[in-house]
Write an enzyme that holds these catalytic residues in place. Sequence first.
Site, PDB file in Angstrom:
ATOM      1  N   CYS A   1      12.641  -7.863   6.136  1.00 54.66           N
ATOM      2  CA  CYS A   1      13.755  -8.642   5.604  1.00 54.66           C
ATOM      3  C   CYS A   1      13.461 -10.137   5.701  1.00 54.66           C
ATOM      4  O   CYS A   1      12.673 -10.565   6.535  1.00 54.66           O
ATOM      5  CB  CYS A   1      15.015  -8.371   6.400  1.00 54.66           C
ATOM      6  SG  CYS A   1      15.390  -6.637   6.555  1.00 54.66           S
TER       7      CYS A   1
ATOM      8  N   ARG B   1       8.108  -9.840   1.482  1.00 55.60           N
ATOM      9  CA  ARG B   1       8.247  -9.224   2.800  1.00 55.60           C
ATOM     10  C   ARG B   1       9.113  -7.976   2.773  1.00 55.60           C
ATOM     11  O   ARG B   1       8.967  -7.094   3.612  1.00 55.60           O
ATOM     12  CB  ARG B   1       8.875 -10.218   3.769  1.00 55.60           C
ATOM     13  CG  ARG B   1       8.054 -11.461   3.972  1.00 55.60           C
ATOM     14  CD  ARG B   1       8.837 -12.438   4.788  1.00 55.60           C
ATOM     15  NE  ARG B   1       9.154 -11.868   6.090  1.00 55.60           N
ATOM     16  CZ  ARG B   1       8.759 -12.372   7.232  1.00 55.60           C
ATOM     17  NH1 ARG B   1       8.031 -13.449   7.251  1.00 55.60           N
ATOM     18  NH2 ARG B   1       9.096 -11.815   8.367  1.00 55.60           N
TER      19      ARG B   1
ATOM     20  N   TRP C   1      15.038  -5.081   3.578  1.00 52.72           N
ATOM     21  CA  TRP C   1      14.193  -3.892   3.586  1.00 52.72           C
ATOM     22  C   TRP C   1      14.922  -2.922   4.508  1.00 52.72           C
ATOM     23  O   TRP C   1      15.018  -3.146   5.705  1.00 52.72           O
ATOM     24  CB  TRP C   1      12.813  -4.250   4.118  1.00 52.72           C
ATOM     25  CG  TRP C   1      11.816  -3.139   4.044  1.00 52.72           C
ATOM     26  CD1 TRP C   1      11.077  -2.758   2.959  1.00 52.72           C
ATOM     27  CD2 TRP C   1      11.423  -2.263   5.112  1.00 52.72           C
ATOM     28  NE1 TRP C   1      10.256  -1.709   3.283  1.00 52.72           N
ATOM     29  CE2 TRP C   1      10.450  -1.382   4.598  1.00 52.72           C
ATOM     30  CE3 TRP C   1      11.789  -2.130   6.448  1.00 52.72           C
ATOM     31  CZ2 TRP C   1       9.847  -0.391   5.364  1.00 52.72           C
ATOM     32  CZ3 TRP C   1      11.201  -1.145   7.206  1.00 52.72           C
ATOM     33  CH2 TRP C   1      10.233  -0.289   6.675  1.00 52.72           C
TER      34      TRP C   1
ATOM     35  N   ASN D   1      17.851 -10.112  10.502  1.00 50.85           N
ATOM     36  CA  ASN D   1      16.585  -9.369  10.485  1.00 50.85           C
ATOM     37  C   ASN D   1      16.448  -8.691  11.835  1.00 50.85           C
ATOM     38  O   ASN D   1      16.799  -9.287  12.855  1.00 50.85           O
ATOM     39  CB  ASN D   1      15.385 -10.311  10.331  1.00 50.85           C
ATOM     40  CG  ASN D   1      15.249 -10.848   8.932  1.00 50.85           C
ATOM     41  OD1 ASN D   1      16.036 -10.510   8.054  1.00 50.85           O
ATOM     42  ND2 ASN D   1      14.250 -11.694   8.740  1.00 50.85           N
ATOM     43  N   GLY D   2      15.871  -7.495  11.860  1.00 51.05           N
ATOM     44  CA  GLY D   2      15.673  -6.809  13.137  1.00 51.05           C
ATOM     45  C   GLY D   2      16.509  -5.554  13.216  1.00 51.05           C
ATOM     46  O   GLY D   2      17.054  -5.083  12.209  1.00 51.05           O
TER      47      GLY D   2
ATOM     48  N   GLU E   1      -9.777   1.927   5.260  1.00 51.89           N
ATOM     49  CA  GLU E   1      -9.092   0.803   4.624  1.00 51.89           C
ATOM     50  C   GLU E   1      -9.043   0.998   3.103  1.00 51.89           C
ATOM     51  O   GLU E   1      -8.029   0.707   2.462  1.00 51.89           O
ATOM     52  CB  GLU E   1      -9.805  -0.510   5.009  1.00 51.89           C
ATOM     53  CG  GLU E   1      -9.282  -1.771   4.368  1.00 51.89           C
ATOM     54  CD  GLU E   1      -7.802  -2.055   4.604  1.00 51.89           C
ATOM     55  OE1 GLU E   1      -7.181  -1.423   5.463  1.00 51.89           O
ATOM     56  OE2 GLU E   1      -7.261  -2.911   3.875  1.00 51.89           O
TER      57      GLU E   1
ATOM     58  N   LYS F   1      -5.602   1.205   0.935  1.00 46.64           N
ATOM     59  CA  LYS F   1      -5.304   0.350  -0.234  1.00 46.64           C
ATOM     60  C   LYS F   1      -4.866   1.200  -1.411  1.00 46.64           C
ATOM     61  O   LYS F   1      -3.902   0.887  -2.086  1.00 46.64           O
ATOM     62  CB  LYS F   1      -6.534  -0.461  -0.670  1.00 46.64           C
ATOM     63  CG  LYS F   1      -6.963  -1.669   0.103  1.00 46.64           C
ATOM     64  CD  LYS F   1      -6.015  -2.806   0.161  1.00 46.64           C
ATOM     65  CE  LYS F   1      -5.018  -2.575   1.236  1.00 46.64           C
ATOM     66  NZ  LYS F   1      -5.078  -3.257   2.443  1.00 46.64           N
TER      67      LYS F   1
ATOM     68  N   GLU G   1      -1.381   2.602  -0.831  1.00 48.62           N
ATOM     69  CA  GLU G   1      -0.326   1.586  -0.825  1.00 48.62           C
ATOM     70  C   GLU G   1       0.090   1.166  -2.225  1.00 48.62           C
ATOM     71  O   GLU G   1       1.268   1.017  -2.500  1.00 48.62           O
ATOM     72  CB  GLU G   1      -0.810   0.327  -0.081  1.00 48.62           C
ATOM     73  CG  GLU G   1      -0.791   0.436   1.413  1.00 48.62           C
ATOM     74  CD  GLU G   1      -1.309  -0.834   2.091  1.00 48.62           C
ATOM     75  OE1 GLU G   1      -0.673  -1.306   3.033  1.00 48.62           O
ATOM     76  OE2 GLU G   1      -2.375  -1.350   1.681  1.00 48.62           O
TER      77      GLU G   1
ATOM     78  N   HIS H   1     -16.286  19.935   8.381  1.00 50.27           N
ATOM     79  CA  HIS H   1     -15.362  20.503   9.368  1.00 50.27           C
ATOM     80  C   HIS H   1     -13.945  20.613   8.816  1.00 50.27           C
ATOM     81  O   HIS H   1     -12.983  20.624   9.595  1.00 50.27           O
ATOM     82  CB  HIS H   1     -15.383  19.670  10.656  1.00 50.27           C
ATOM     83  CG  HIS H   1     -16.726  19.649  11.323  1.00 50.27           C
ATOM     84  ND1 HIS H   1     -17.291  20.780  11.856  1.00 50.27           N
ATOM     85  CD2 HIS H   1     -17.627  18.660  11.490  1.00 50.27           C
ATOM     86  CE1 HIS H   1     -18.490  20.480  12.352  1.00 50.27           C
ATOM     87  NE2 HIS H   1     -18.715  19.188  12.131  1.00 50.27           N
TER      88      HIS H   1
ATOM     89  N   LYS I   1       5.642  -6.612   3.858  1.00 48.23           N
ATOM     90  CA  LYS I   1       4.465  -7.381   4.252  1.00 48.23           C
ATOM     91  C   LYS I   1       4.406  -7.565   5.761  1.00 48.23           C
ATOM     92  O   LYS I   1       3.362  -7.483   6.374  1.00 48.23           O
ATOM     93  CB  LYS I   1       4.522  -8.747   3.559  1.00 48.23           C
ATOM     94  CG  LYS I   1       3.355  -9.662   3.869  1.00 48.23           C
ATOM     95  CD  LYS I   1       2.137  -9.196   3.151  1.00 48.23           C
ATOM     96  CE  LYS I   1       0.885  -9.919   3.557  1.00 48.23           C
ATOM     97  NZ  LYS I   1      -0.306  -9.133   3.196  1.00 48.23           N
TER      98      LYS I   1
HETATM   99  C1  G6P Z   1       2.389  -4.112   7.245  1.00 47.80           C
HETATM  100  C2  G6P Z   1       1.608  -4.663   6.070  1.00 47.80           C
HETATM  101  C3  G6P Z   1       0.125  -4.383   6.267  1.00 47.80           C
HETATM  102  C4  G6P Z   1      -0.345  -4.963   7.583  1.00 47.80           C
HETATM  103  C5  G6P Z   1       0.493  -4.450   8.752  1.00 47.80           C
HETATM  104  C6  G6P Z   1       0.179  -5.203  10.040  1.00 47.80           C
HETATM  105  O1  G6P Z   1       2.325  -2.728   7.250  1.00 47.80           O
HETATM  106  O2  G6P Z   1       2.058  -4.079   4.872  1.00 47.80           O
HETATM  107  O3  G6P Z   1      -0.603  -4.971   5.204  1.00 47.80           O
HETATM  108  O4  G6P Z   1      -1.681  -4.627   7.791  1.00 47.80           O
HETATM  109  O5  G6P Z   1       1.887  -4.634   8.485  1.00 47.80           O
HETATM  110  O6  G6P Z   1       0.568  -6.532   9.863  1.00 47.80           O
HETATM  111  P1  G6P Z   1      -0.039  -7.764  10.631  1.00 47.80           P
HETATM  112  O7  G6P Z   1       0.711  -8.947  10.086  1.00 47.80           O
HETATM  113  O8  G6P Z   1       0.261  -7.527  12.091  1.00 47.80           O
HETATM  114  O9  G6P Z   1      -1.495  -7.817  10.367  1.00 47.80           O
END
Ligand code: G6P
Length: 611
Positions: free
Chosen positions: A2, A27, A75, A100-101, A484, A488, A491, A507, A606
């Site tokens: 948020c 975010r 969010w 937020n929180g 990773e 990606k 996501e 396995h 984010k």
């Molecule tokens: C969220 C974001 C990711 C990020 C993760 C950790 O899930 O969408 O892209 O890797 O948080 O965030 P940070 O800011 O701690 O790297």
Amino acid sequence: MCGIVGAVAKRNVQGILLEGLKRLEYRGYDSAGMAILSDEGRLNRQRAAGKVAMLEERLEASPLAGHVGIAHTRWATHGRPSEHNAHPHQSGESLAVVHNGIIENHETLRDELEGQGYVFTSETDTEVVAHLLAREFTLSQDLPTAVRNAVALLEGAYALAVVHKAQPDMIVGARKGSPLVVGVGVEEAFLASDPLALLQVTDRFMYLQEGDVVCLAPGGDIVVHDTAGEHQKRPVQTFEHGDGAASKEGYRHFMLKEIYEQPQVIAATLEGRLSDRHVLVNSFGTEAEPLFGQVRQIHVIACGTSYHAGMVARYWLEKYAGVPTQVEVASEYRYREVVVPDGTLFVTLSQSGETADTLAALRFAKERGYVGSLAICNVPGSSLVRESDLTLMTQAGPEIGVASTKAFTTQLVALMLLTLSLGRVRGMDEADETRIVQSLRALPRLIGQVLALDGDIERLSTEFAEKHHALFLGRGAHFPIALEGALKLKEISYIHAEAYPAGELKHGPLALVDSEMPVISVAPNDELLDKLKSNLQEVRARGGELFVFADEQANLKESEGVRVLRLPHVDDALAPILYTLPLQLLSYHVAVLKGTDVDQPRNLAKSVTVE
Ligand code: G6P
């Protein structure tokens, strides 16, 4: 996650708040709202489900006007995304709050407040805060006092901004566990969960500390009280990143722009940190050298993409610096009994520096006898940076695309700097050190060469857009790169993707392989190449289609069902950084073909500032 924006200004604040919300939208983005105190003394609110553009439409139809206002992009955590759950939440017609929180004791408080006659209209935990604040205001008739008394009753995490029509010229903010900064203007003051939201109006910020309550009053007056109610002066800092990052600069998406920025931001992350043959250990701070001398073990803690960077670093730290290293996701680490051997360094990795679990892990670690804490982070002044003993800032600049790209590769560069620094203190082989330092200098150029393959990768992506699943394989330090790559793709294209160490294929996952399951592999020319080639044969023998990103010297040939894209040769040590790029570009192009929301994929945020 948020986002909060607030403004006490000499001009109408609607435009400032709206622009702030747009800048924060990356975010979190399932609904948005705004409340402004009008000059006639009314508290007016507009809210809308969906993106900020939906709120903007509402505001075009019926604008809000006034000099004091708060706004929020949500969010969802408690209650589905909808207009009635969107912030600001009100208690009656007098008080509005954005939050937020997560308030953990919201159920108890809700029962108590309902018993006292307060009527709830949403399923959110935030509405509890609105009524609690209203109750405390009735008692004290003073908003800052009401906020101080109300937050004392809250358990959990919050950043809040509150307005009340009985004190129409002020906003009161409070933070604990969620970030909140004050933007310092000329006879104006602003509030936001991220400085980025306010760069159009100021570059001067006051970072609030845990438990602070702040009052923004007319004329730009800013008064801060700490948890004990003591008056505090928090320093004003100038934001260093500039504002250019908030625009796409001609790219179709922020993600693509950020992928293309990698040569520059990697160079910036290296700048001033290398001598001819060494890493300058002082890059980690003046206390780093004596501290690194005591390090016998490392625990690396992070979430999401940052966690994958930590997994790569484990291979490096053990191979080149000889330091036993464990890597764990923060949400697991913080809730288990952890054994901390003498001389263990606690390392956190975070783009934002505000990820709730990572921050909580750092606080948990501080009680457990670590030799010290180091944060590798991209946001100066973030909570993680402020609370760690040592810091190394990545220089990725603001990353707007939710899927992390340049933050990841700059973290890897920073982690290689850590490896070489620890290696230096612990007597690493000097030839290795010099070779890797020289390769680091060449890395931006090599990355530029990989970016030049974008057209080929875009063509490859057409073969993925109709698939429902994908398998990523890698060995050694490239197993986390496969993870990773799969993350990606998940996501942003919503294709189900999994990653395995190539040796694990037989396995279990081999059972999934058929012509509908593309298998993507990275094949640098390292000591594991021959083993990887055998694993790829296993896939081919089951009719699986292979897409291999391979070193130009790896001698991998195209054949039926095997597509090979050649990458420039790179030093083994840095190959994980280079091989990340084609996987980023592949996911990006697949997502564009599928027509998903690349920069703001569904359900994600984010910066995850709640648990
Ligand atoms: C969220 C974001 C990711 C990020 C993760 C950790 O899930 O969408 O892209 O890797 O948080 O965030 P940070 O800011 O701690 O790297």
